[in-house]
Write a protein that holds these residues in place. Structure first.
Motif: not given
Length: 341
Positions: A121, A172, A176, A179
């Motif tokens: 993040y 965004h 998770g 990402r």
């Protein structure tokens, strides 16, 4: 180091360095952080995050690095990549001394070593699209241009299990696990040899962790990668690692092959860690001895004399409080630092 030698090393040639299969060699690595006080901020002490460790990583293998939080695992990885400059010691990648490289020479050499960060993040720039994030390393190192670069981004996204059409989206918009896959694609963008995986699954859901671990194993085989896998989950480390190293308070306690370490731990700290690993067989789980360590981990600002584990060790003797144990090979590729072994 001459410019010719540096260019050869960056290009991936061993430059006559060693005849064995070791890609990374670390000797006496120390990373201290100064503590200052007073009006003039004078140095009064050092936080010994990493305090003189030795190990090596073979080509194509995964070395797991485990230990409690704050023992210096992540600092070790950053010190190897020169993201944090070591206080002392030697770090050699394919025979090239990294601690002596500076400026543009070090930047060019970083093409061969990359990092997958712990937090997916905070490790991605929220203002950049996925295409920009993955292509930025290529731009810095002058790799690919125009359509070739866009095709390379699409190829890497597909390699890590993401739809190439996601390239225009922003961080965004992803979960998770997605990402973290983007972070892995970014690390692969410059075709590295060595990747430090700094707890890459600790911030992910358990259901996603296995997917990312399997992805890292597949990518290692496909791209001939070498990993330093930092984690505190011993079950994950056993699954992915060829060898495992155990750290405590900036020191290396034990290092051995994965199966050897889990089946025959020698250091009392390693035995305590292994006794905490869950076993699926309830009969074996009930029969085994659970080792509970008492006390707290000492401060790296003032580590105890002798063996740093002596304040919590159940078998410590007088010599443990007086002398630092030697890092020695007790059997083939099984290293330990303990007076009682």
């Amino acid at each position: 180091m001459t410019s010719e030698n540096t260019e050869a090393a960056v290009a991936g040639r061993s430059n006559g360095a060693g005849s064995d299969d070791r890609l990374l060699e670390v000797n006496g690595l120390q990373v201290y952080f100064p503590v200052t006080a007073g009006l003039f901020q004078r140095k009064v002490a050092d936080i010994r995050a990493v305090d003189g460790i030795d190990f090596y990583v073979k080509r194509g293998e995964t070395l797991g690095l485990v230990g409690e939080s704050g023992c210096g695992k992540s600092t070790t990885g950053r010190g190897i990549l020169q993201l944090v400059r070591p206080t002392a010691g030697s770090v050699k990648l394919d025979g090239t001394e990294l601690t002596e490289l500076k400026g543009s020479v070090l930047r060019r050499f970083r093409r061969r070593m990359q990092m997958v960060f712990q937090d997916p993040y905070s490790s991605l720039n929220p203002r950049m699209s996925v295409r920009d994030i993955v292509s930025e390393p290529m731009q810095i190192h002058g790799l690919y241009k125009g359509r070739e670069r866009r095709d390379r981004v699409a190829y890497l996204l597909n390699a890590v299990g993401l739809n190439p059409y996601f390239a225009r989206r922003f961080p965004h918009e992803f979960s998770g696990g997605q990402r973290q896959r983007i972070g892995i694609a970014r690390a692969l963008a410059v075709e590295p040899d060595f990747i430090v995986c700094d707890e890459p699954v600790s911030a992910l859901d358990v259901s996603i962790q296995a997917q990312v671990i399997n992805l890292l194993e597949d990518l290692q085989e496909e791209f001939n990668l070498t990993y330093l896998f930092i984690a505190h989950d011993l079950a994950v480390v056993r699954h992915i690692s060829d060898r495992v190293a155990v750290m405590y308070l900036g020191k290396m306690m034990e290092l051995a092959g994965s199966n050897e370490l889990y089946q025959n731990p020698l250091h009392p700290y390693t035995k305590a860690l292994m006794s905490a690993v869950p076993i699926t067989d309830p009969v074996v789980e009930r029969a085994r001895e659970r080792i509970i360590l008492t006390g707290d981990v000492p401060s790296p600002l003032r580590p105890p004399p002798g063996c740093v584990f002596n304040t919590r060790c159940p078998i410590a003797i007088d010599v443990c409080y007086e002398q630092i144990p030697e890092w020695r090979e007790v059997s083939t590729e099984h290293w330990v630092a303990c007076h009682r072994v």
